[in-house]
Design a protein around this motif. Structure first.
Motif, PDB file in Angstrom:
ATOM      1  N   UNK A  74       0.827  -1.206   0.000  1.00  0.00           N
ATOM      2  CA  UNK A  74       0.000   0.000   0.000  1.00  0.00           C
ATOM      3  C   UNK A  74       0.859   1.253   0.000  1.00  0.00           C
ATOM      4  N   UNK A  75       0.560   2.183  -0.906  1.00  0.00           N
ATOM      5  CA  UNK A  75       1.263   3.456  -0.949  1.00  0.00           C
ATOM      6  C   UNK A  75       0.869   4.318   0.252  1.00  0.00           C
ATOM      7  N   UNK A  76       1.712   5.275   0.569  1.00  0.00           N
ATOM      8  CA  UNK A  76       1.484   6.112   1.742  1.00  0.00           C
ATOM      9  C   UNK A  76       0.091   6.738   1.734  1.00  0.00           C
ATOM     10  N   UNK A  77      -0.301   7.363   0.627  1.00  0.00           N
ATOM     11  CA  UNK A  77      -1.577   8.074   0.574  1.00  0.00           C
ATOM     12  C   UNK A  77      -2.778   7.147   0.673  1.00  0.00           C
ATOM     13  N   UNK A  78      -2.576   5.868   0.415  1.00  0.00           N
ATOM     14  CA  UNK A  78      -3.685   4.918   0.437  1.00  0.00           C
ATOM     15  C   UNK A  78      -3.751   4.096   1.721  1.00  0.00           C
ATOM     16  N   UNK A  79      -2.888   4.404   2.677  1.00  0.00           N
ATOM     17  CA  UNK A  79      -2.905   3.651   3.929  1.00  0.00           C
ATOM     18  C   UNK A  79      -4.156   3.969   4.739  1.00  0.00           C
ATOM     19  N   UNK A  80      -4.623   2.981   5.503  1.00  0.00           N
ATOM     20  CA  UNK A  80      -5.661   3.252   6.489  1.00  0.00           C
ATOM     21  C   UNK A  80      -5.159   4.335   7.431  1.00  0.00           C
ATOM     22  N   UNK A  81      -6.039   5.242   7.814  1.00  0.00           N
ATOM     23  CA  UNK A  81      -5.582   6.361   8.645  1.00  0.00           C
ATOM     24  C   UNK A  81      -6.684   6.819   9.575  1.00  0.00           C
ATOM     25  N   UNK A  82      -6.269   7.577  10.563  1.00  0.00           N
ATOM     26  CA  UNK A  82      -7.190   8.169  11.535  1.00  0.00           C
ATOM     27  C   UNK A  82      -8.049   7.095  12.206  1.00  0.00           C
ATOM     28  N   UNK A  83      -7.352   6.003  12.591  1.00  0.00           N
ATOM     29  CA  UNK A  83      -7.969   4.935  13.363  1.00  0.00           C
ATOM     30  C   UNK A  83      -7.691   5.189  14.842  1.00  0.00           C
ATOM     31  N   UNK A  84      -8.699   5.051  15.668  1.00  0.00           N
ATOM     32  CA  UNK A  84      -8.559   5.293  17.103  1.00  0.00           C
ATOM     33  C   UNK A  84      -9.056   4.059  17.855  1.00  0.00           C
ATOM     34  N   UNK A  85      -8.146   3.380  18.529  1.00  0.00           N
ATOM     35  CA  UNK A  85      -8.503   2.248  19.380  1.00  0.00           C
ATOM     36  C   UNK A  85      -8.358   2.690  20.828  1.00  0.00           C
ATOM     37  N   UNK A  86      -9.410   2.487  21.625  1.00  0.00           N
ATOM     38  CA  UNK A  86      -9.406   2.990  22.997  1.00  0.00           C
ATOM     39  C   UNK A  86      -9.998   1.949  23.940  1.00  0.00           C
ATOM     40  N   UNK A  87      -9.371   1.822  25.117  1.00  0.00           N
ATOM     41  CA  UNK A  87      -9.878   0.929  26.168  1.00  0.00           C
ATOM     42  C   UNK A  87     -10.080  -0.483  25.633  1.00  0.00           C
ATOM     43  N   UNK A  88      -9.004  -1.051  25.104  1.00  0.00           N
ATOM     44  CA  UNK A  88      -9.048  -2.364  24.483  1.00  0.00           C
ATOM     45  C   UNK A  88      -8.086  -3.315  25.191  1.00  0.00           C
ATOM     46  N   UNK A  89      -8.370  -4.608  25.083  1.00  0.00           N
ATOM     47  CA  UNK A  89      -7.466  -5.626  25.583  1.00  0.00           C
ATOM     48  C   UNK A  89      -7.260  -6.696  24.538  1.00  0.00           C
ATOM     49  N   UNK A  90      -6.035  -7.264  24.482  1.00  0.00           N
ATOM     50  CA  UNK A  90      -5.696  -8.235  23.447  1.00  0.00           C
ATOM     51  C   UNK A  90      -4.892  -9.384  24.063  1.00  0.00           C
ATOM     52  N   UNK A  91      -5.367 -10.600  23.838  1.00  0.00           N
ATOM     53  CA  UNK A  91      -4.618 -11.787  24.224  1.00  0.00           C
ATOM     54  C   UNK A  91      -4.252 -12.566  22.970  1.00  0.00           C
ATOM     55  N   UNK A  92      -2.977 -12.883  22.802  1.00  0.00           N
ATOM     56  CA  UNK A  92      -2.526 -13.651  21.655  1.00  0.00           C
ATOM     57  C   UNK A  92      -2.257 -15.097  22.025  1.00  0.00           C
TER      58      UNK A  92
END
Length: 451
Positions: A74-92
């Protein structure tokens, strides 16, 4: 409990600046996405560009490959952007394949905050091929990665910033990470670069800034910056407290780096070296100042207190080094900086720091007011940093610390990563909150206002 991946690729519209698409748990931290060890909890599938989305309040358990990444190439201008993740938990739970518990890959201008991540993955939290990502208020623990489905000897770290530029990481606690019998570099933070084809535009990591890191009681506590691609430039480390880590407790500026700043850092009770700058001439312009080195290097059979290539260190000043040791025979073969003591007209000290806590200096300590900027030597991890600036907002008690402990010390989760018996994370064997666990590490009662 939900048994489907939250896929942002299913969105048919994007939000706008000031008016994002919001996906929020009705009850914070009670909406559980169960990946059954076969699926990610959150992902972005397909090729549509995702913009201005906020996701809040979910816990992703027993998951593999969480991320909000754009596709390879993905080129720079086409990247996903302005994503906000808040108060999250992740177990791998993927201990075999290459990946991270939560990865922000090939995105830009995004924010993750008030989160925790733990379990199995080569990395636990990773920023890869990304630009201008802010990650703040994170609790991270590396538990396991065998790598049998990938490259067994590859590096494994709790936090990785890889082939990424202009990112800010602030207010992290990395605790109780496990050991590994596998070969390869191990530690808590890796700033890396390499030529990885279509997976990343960049092949180095530049202009990344780290603030307020508590690194406590990990088997491998080292922080490392090195590049196998182009030379890293202008990475900064501010207000780090590394203490009571078992095997390594160091900051390593290893290779292909330029203009690295290490400032306001406290290192306590490392068995081996604390500072390592370059095995060759590819490391240049390292600036070190405002450090407290206390009670390090007691395993004198191993490494010196500090080691660096003669041309790597541009300047060092305002260091209080007390009760530190090194292997005398090894030291004789290395360059190590001598202290230029205040008593001789210099800026350095060799005085008992009178430390009650690893995260601050006490009234009456020689560290008080002795830094190059007029503040205290060593780390002062009291308030939250936001955007690289002390916000004045108290960092302690840690946000949602009871929730963090509930999930990170869950018996089934610990069993899945073999963190049982003698390998149980020490925090999970106590009744302490995260704040008390960290603040009471040196044997003193946590100040009331922080716990």
């Amino acid at each position: 409990r939900y048994f489907e991946t939250l896929d942002l690729g299913d969105l048919t519209v994007n939000g706008e600046s000031g008016n994002p698409i919001v996906i929020i748990a009705e009850n914070k931290h009670q909406a559980i996405i169960d990946g059954e060890s076969t699926r990610p909890g959150i992902t972005v599938s397909g090729s549509r560009i995702i913009r201005h989305v906020r996701v809040e309040g979910f816990i992703a358990l027993a998951t593999t490959g969480n991320g909000v990444s754009s596709r390879d190439g993905t080129a720079y201008d086409d990247m996903n952007s302005d994503i906000h993740l808040k108060s999250m938990g992740f177990e791998g739970t993927d201990y075999c394949n290459n990946g991270a518990v939560i990865s922000l890959g090939r995105i830009r201008d995004s924010l993750i905050e008030d989160f925790f991540a733990f379990g199995s993955g080569r990395y636990v939290f990773q920023i890869y091929g990304s630009y201008n990502v802010v990650a703040r208020n994170g609790v991270v623990r590396w538990d396991r990665w065998d790598g049998d489905c990938y490259k067994v000897g590859d590096p494994r770290f709790a936090v990785s910033v890889y082939n990424s530029h202009d990112n800010t990481l602030e207010n992290f606690v990395i605790v109780d990470s496990a050991g590994s019998s596998q070969n390869g570099d191990k530690g808590t933070i890796l700033v890396a670069g390499n030529s990885n084809g279509a997976t990343s535009i960049e092949n180095n990591s530049n202009d990344n800034k780290f603030f307020n890191f508590v690194i406590y009681n990990n088997i491998y506590g080292s922080v490392s910056t090195q590049s196998g691609g182009s030379t890293h430039a202008n990475n900064e480390f501010h207000h780090f407290a590394l203490f009571e880590n078992e095997e390594t407790n160091s900051i390593n500026v290893a290779k292909n780096t330029d203009n690295t700043l290490i400032t306001h850092t406290t290192m306590i009770s490392s068995p081996s070296y604390t500072l390592y700058y370059g095995s060759d001439a590819t490391v240049t312009n390292v600036v070190v100042r405002d450090l407290v080195l206390y009670n390090n290097g007691h395993d004198q059979s191993r490494y010196p207190l500090s080691k660096f290539n003669a041309g790597a260190l541009t300047s060092y000043s305002h260091i209080n080094s007390f009760n530190n040791y090194g292997n005398a025979g090894y030291l004789a073969q290395q360059n190590t900086f001598p202290l230029n003591l205040v008593s001789n007209g210099g800026t350095d000290l060799a005085e008992d720091p009178l430390m009650l806590y690893a995260l601050r200096s006490e009234t009456g300590s020689p560290n008080k007011g002795a830094a190059s900027d007029g503040t205290d030597l060593g780390a002062s991890i009291i308030n939250r940093f936001e955007g690289g600036v002390d916000s004045g907002i108290p960092l302690w008690p840690w946000v949602d610390e009871d929730v963090v402990k509930t999930y990170m010390c869950d018996a089934d989760s610990l069993a899945a990563t073999l963190r049982t018996g003698a390998d149980t994370p020490a925090w999970c064997l106590t009744s302490k909150t995260l704040s008390k666990y960290v603040w009471e590490a040196l044997g003193n009662v946590c100040p009331d206002s922080y716990c």
